[in-house]
Every structure is written in structure tokens, then in C-alpha cells.
Motif scaffolding. Structure first.
Motif, PDB file in Angstrom:
ATOM      1  N   PRO A 131       0.844  -1.200   0.000  1.00  0.00           N
ATOM      2  CA  PRO A 131       0.000   0.000   0.000  1.00  0.00           C
ATOM      3  C   PRO A 131       0.879   1.250   0.000  1.00  0.00           C
ATOM      4  O   PRO A 131       1.939   1.274   0.643  1.00  0.00           O
ATOM      5  N   GLU A 132       0.450   2.278  -0.694  1.00  0.00           N
ATOM      6  CA  GLU A 132       1.240   3.503  -0.755  1.00  0.00           C
ATOM      7  C   GLU A 132       1.492   4.085   0.632  1.00  0.00           C
ATOM      8  O   GLU A 132       2.540   4.677   0.887  1.00  0.00           O
ATOM      9  N   ARG A 133       0.551   3.905   1.553  1.00  0.00           N
ATOM     10  CA  ARG A 133       0.729   4.486   2.879  1.00  0.00           C
ATOM     11  C   ARG A 133       1.920   3.868   3.606  1.00  0.00           C
ATOM     12  O   ARG A 133       2.538   4.504   4.469  1.00  0.00           O
ATOM     13  N   HIS A 134       2.279   2.610   3.280  1.00  0.00           N
ATOM     14  CA  HIS A 134       3.452   1.990   3.900  1.00  0.00           C
ATOM     15  C   HIS A 134       4.715   2.739   3.507  1.00  0.00           C
ATOM     16  O   HIS A 134       5.637   2.888   4.324  1.00  0.00           O
ATOM     17  N   LEU A 135       4.799   3.199   2.252  1.00  0.00           N
ATOM     18  CA  LEU A 135       5.965   3.955   1.823  1.00  0.00           C
ATOM     19  C   LEU A 135       6.034   5.294   2.541  1.00  0.00           C
ATOM     20  O   LEU A 135       7.108   5.718   2.981  1.00  0.00           O
ATOM     21  N   ARG A 136       4.899   5.948   2.671  1.00  0.00           N
ATOM     22  CA  ARG A 136       4.887   7.257   3.336  1.00  0.00           C
ATOM     23  C   ARG A 136       5.258   7.118   4.811  1.00  0.00           C
ATOM     24  O   ARG A 136       5.982   7.948   5.368  1.00  0.00           O
ATOM     25  N   LYS A 137       4.773   6.066   5.459  1.00  0.00           N
ATOM     26  CA  LYS A 137       5.080   5.858   6.875  1.00  0.00           C
ATOM     27  C   LYS A 137       6.569   5.593   7.095  1.00  0.00           C
ATOM     28  O   LYS A 137       7.121   5.963   8.138  1.00  0.00           O
ATOM     29  N   ALA A 138       7.208   4.946   6.133  1.00  0.00           N
ATOM     30  CA  ALA A 138       8.620   4.590   6.276  1.00  0.00           C
ATOM     31  C   ALA A 138       9.558   5.715   5.847  1.00  0.00           C
ATOM     32  O   ALA A 138      10.781   5.586   5.993  1.00  0.00           O
ATOM     33  N   ASP A 139       9.019   6.811   5.334  1.00  0.00           N
ATOM     34  CA  ASP A 139       9.821   7.927   4.823  1.00  0.00           C
ATOM     35  C   ASP A 139      10.299   8.786   5.992  1.00  0.00           C
ATOM     36  O   ASP A 139       9.495   9.497   6.601  1.00  0.00           O
ATOM     37  N   PRO A 140      11.597   8.760   6.321  1.00  0.00           N
ATOM     38  CA  PRO A 140      12.069   9.541   7.473  1.00  0.00           C
ATOM     39  C   PRO A 140      12.016  11.052   7.243  1.00  0.00           C
ATOM     40  O   PRO A 140      12.012  11.815   8.195  1.00  0.00           O
ATOM     41  N   THR A 141      11.976  11.462   5.971  1.00  0.00           N
ATOM     42  CA  THR A 141      11.913  12.897   5.684  1.00  0.00           C
ATOM     43  C   THR A 141      10.494  13.427   5.793  1.00  0.00           C
ATOM     44  O   THR A 141      10.279  14.629   5.967  1.00  0.00           O
ATOM     45  N   GLY A 142       9.518  12.543   5.634  1.00  0.00           N
ATOM     46  CA  GLY A 142       8.131  12.949   5.720  1.00  0.00           C
ATOM     47  C   GLY A 142       7.571  13.648   4.510  1.00  0.00           C
ATOM     48  O   GLY A 142       6.379  13.973   4.469  1.00  0.00           O
ATOM     49  N   ASN A 143       8.409  13.863   3.490  1.00  0.00           N
ATOM     50  CA  ASN A 143       7.911  14.617   2.335  1.00  0.00           C
ATOM     51  C   ASN A 143       8.528  14.216   0.999  1.00  0.00           C
ATOM     52  O   ASN A 143       8.437  14.975   0.032  1.00  0.00           O
ATOM     53  N   HIS A 144       9.156  13.040   0.946  1.00  0.00           N
ATOM     54  CA  HIS A 144       9.797  12.655  -0.317  1.00  0.00           C
ATOM     55  C   HIS A 144       9.023  11.570  -1.066  1.00  0.00           C
ATOM     56  O   HIS A 144       8.687  11.742  -2.234  1.00  0.00           O
ATOM     57  N   CYS A 145       8.757  10.449  -0.391  1.00  0.00           N
ATOM     58  CA  CYS A 145       8.148   9.314  -1.074  1.00  0.00           C
ATOM     59  C   CYS A 145       6.773   9.679  -1.636  1.00  0.00           C
ATOM     60  O   CYS A 145       5.920  10.219  -0.926  1.00  0.00           O
ATOM     61  N   LEU A 146       6.605   9.397  -2.932  1.00  0.00           N
ATOM     62  CA  LEU A 146       5.355   9.623  -3.661  1.00  0.00           C
ATOM     63  C   LEU A 146       5.002  11.107  -3.778  1.00  0.00           C
ATOM     64  O   LEU A 146       3.866  11.454  -4.088  1.00  0.00           O
ATOM     65  N   SER A 147       5.988  11.971  -3.566  1.00  0.00           N
ATOM     66  CA  SER A 147       5.735  13.408  -3.691  1.00  0.00           C
ATOM     67  C   SER A 147       5.767  13.869  -5.135  1.00  0.00           C
ATOM     68  O   SER A 147       5.266  14.952  -5.457  1.00  0.00           O
TER      69      SER A 147
END
Length: 339
Positions: free
Chosen positions: A191-207
């Protein structure tokens, strides 16, 4: 006797193709909060609804690829364990995150042999909470539960290690040399939300559409970026042109948005483009299992041919390829002790 012991770990499999065993396995798997990351009441409700029909459907799928010796994943994993035992002067035990042999059984077997350190040698090239994080947490839980005086060292995600990529190329090369119109890398989806949750920057994955191509600290825990890295590295080593290969993601579950493109849609698109002989690799897996043998090798092949393709060839996973066995043995000897 070595101070280090190896816990070879993979995802797992039902004990049999009986519906009850499949239901038990799916319940354990889906109730893991690292897999279905919902609050417990919502997770319990969703999983209970899934278990009304999915076990019977999955049991039929498992039965279609079950080997005489048992689950393909378990049989292959035992072979890998035995190959490592033959190459190493240290204890090697096998464990599955779900089902048996369990992580608890594997760790207790190693502790009983007097090891001071356990190397958790999971078989996940790319990082995901639903694979690596949950395995670490379960190993830590068992160690705490039994008050074991052992260090836990964890093999990092190994998608970028050159010896892993060399093993992948060596195992797949004979199949590519037979000729093909296109090579599809099909990875397990998330799920896309798994990538966002694992993103330590909070603003890169799927941006953005090119987030995986732009350097970022987020790539250290970004499953999709690591899948992309494996595909590009493999294609470069094999001298493939950009139009000779593509990547997609399989095994969607539920209604949430998963990372794209989807394998099912890609198979139809490739057939419509005139691809006749399609090769499919599944580099999220190191051992063949239901997701490779049934989902791609059976259903995917049928879908591709119905859409106008002529042949879909499933390239086997690394399994117990000799070069991969040598690579795992090398890591077992040289992986640094965790701080």
C-alpha cells in the motif's frame, strides 16, 4: 563451535493445503500490525471478513503448486539451510515469520547450541516494515520472553550489494540467453501508505513522479526505490536497453491504493503492444513461492496468453543456486556484529 549462529528466515507457508491450515496461516499473517497497519478492532474486523472466503480460494491456489515434499517455499528453504550448513562451521537454523518452523523454535534451537550471537539472515532484498521490521520485532520478542543472553545481529536489506546482484544475474542469465521480447520485473506490492510511513523525511516518497530517481535519505527505507535500483542495476549488467524491460507490482489486497504500475494491467498492456515472448522475474523473493509459481507462473501466464501474448516464461528465483549459496555463506562469516 562458532560464537555465531544463523537464523535463516523467510515469510512462511501454511502447513498444508487444507482450508483450516490456510485459514490459520492467513490469520496469523494478516493480523500482524506491520502487514495490515490498522488499529486492532478495525484490523480484526477486516481480517475476519477476508477469512470468510479467502482461505478456500488460497487453498486451491496452494494445491495447484504444492510439491510432493510439501510447500515449495519450505522445501527450497530447507535446501538453502542444508547448503549453508555444509559451507559453514556454525549452527544454521530455519525459521518462518508465519507458520512453522517458527522464529521461536529457530531461536531456541540456536540458543540451545550455546551461541552468543544470532545473525538474523532474512531473505528480503528490499526493506519493508511488513517483512524486515516485523521479523526483527518477533526475534526481539522471543529473546525477551525467554531472557536469552544472546546478541541479535540483523542482516540489512541487501538490494544494493554487488554480490547479491551478481548472483541474480548468474541465476537468470541462462533464461535470458534463450531470447525474449521483453523482461518484466514483478515485485510484491505494498500500500502507498506503507511507503509514506517509512519515509524519514516525511515529504519525499510519492511526492512526485520521479521521487525514486531523485537522491534522498528516504531511499534507505523506500521499498519502491530499492526495487527500482535492483531493476536498473540488473538491466545495466545485462546490457538491456530501456525498451527491453519494465517493472510492476503484484499481489494487491483490499481497496487501498497500492504502488503502481500493477502487474495484472502491465501484462495486458505488453500483450497489446505486440510482446509475444515475455520473461518475468520476481526479485522481491529469493525463493519461489505461491506469489511466483501460481500468481505469475500460472494465472499470469494464462492472462498474458489470453491478451494476445504467446509465451510467458517465469524465471526462477535465486533458490539454492550455487553462487547465491556462496554469497549467503560469505555474509554469514563477515557480517559485522550489531552495536
Amino acid at each position: 563451535m562458532s560464537d555465531r549462529g544463523i537464523l535463516l528466515l523467510n515469510l512462511g507457508s501454511p502447513a498444508s493445503t487444507e482450508v483450516a491450515d490456510v485459514r490459520r496461516y492467513l490469520n496469523q499473517f494478516l493480523m500482524d500490525p506491520c502487514v495490515v497497519d490498522l488499529p486492532w478492532p478495525a484490523r480484526r474486523l477486516l481480517v475476519s471478513l477476508i477469512l470468510l472466503r479467502r482461505p478456500r480460494e488460497s487453498a486451491a491456489a496452494y494445491a495447484s503448486i504444492w510439491w510432493e515434499e510439501g510447500s515449495p517455499l519450505i522445501v527450497i528453504s530447507r535446501r538453502v539451510r542444508d547448503q549453508l550448513r555444509a559451507r559453514l562451521d556454525m549452527p544454521v537454523e530455519l525459521a518462518m515469520r508465519y507458520g512453522e518452523p517458527s522464529v521461536e523454535q529457530g531461536i531456541l534451537a540456536l540458543a540451545g547450541q550455546g551461541v552468543g550471537e544470532i545473525l538474523l539472515m532474512h531473505q528480503y532484498p528490499q526493506f519493508a516494515d511488513s517483512t524486515i521490521t516485523t521479523s526483527i520485532r518477533e526475534a526481539q520478542r522471543v529473546i525477551r520472553k525467554h531472557d536469552l543472553k544472546v546478541r541479535l545481529t540483523v542482516l540489512p536489506a541487501f538490494h544494493g550489494r554487488q554480490d547479491y546482484l551478481d548472483s541474480l544475474v548468474a541465476s537468470a542469465q541462462p533464461h535470458l540467453q534463450q531470447g525474449f521480447d521483453h523482461l518484466l520485473f514483478s515485485y510484491h506490492g505494498l500500500p502507498e501508505r506503507h511507503l509514506r510511513k517509512a519515509d524519514p523525511t516525511g515529504n519525499h516518497c510519492l511526492s512526485s513522479a520521479d521521487c525514486c530517481a531523485r537522491p534522498s535519505p528516504a531511499h534507505a527505507t523506500c521499498y519502491r526505490a530499492q526495487c527500482r535500483a535492483v531493476s536498473h542495476a540488473f538491466a545495466e549488467q545485462m546490457g538491456l536497453q530501456p525498451d527491453q524491460w519494465s517493472m510492476a507490482f503484484q499481489s494487491r489486497l483490499g481497496r487501498d491504493k497500492w504502488i503502481e504500475p500493477y502487474t495484472e494491467e502491465t501484462l495486458d498492456e505488453l500483450a497489446a503492444r505486440g510482446v509475444k515472448r515475455l520473461l518475468v522475474m520476481c526479485p522481491a523473493f529469493t525463493a519461489d513461492c505461491i506469489e511466483t509459481l501460481e500468481e505469475i507462473g500460472d494465472r499470469g501466464r494464462e492472462q498474458f496468453i489470453e491478451a494476445g501474448g504467446e509465451e510467458l516464461v517465469l524465471v526462477p528465483c535465486l533458490n539454492d543456486h550455487p553462487q547465491w549459496m556462496d554469497t549467503l555463506a560469505h555474509w554469514a562469516r563477515t557480517e559485522p556484529v550489531s552495536a
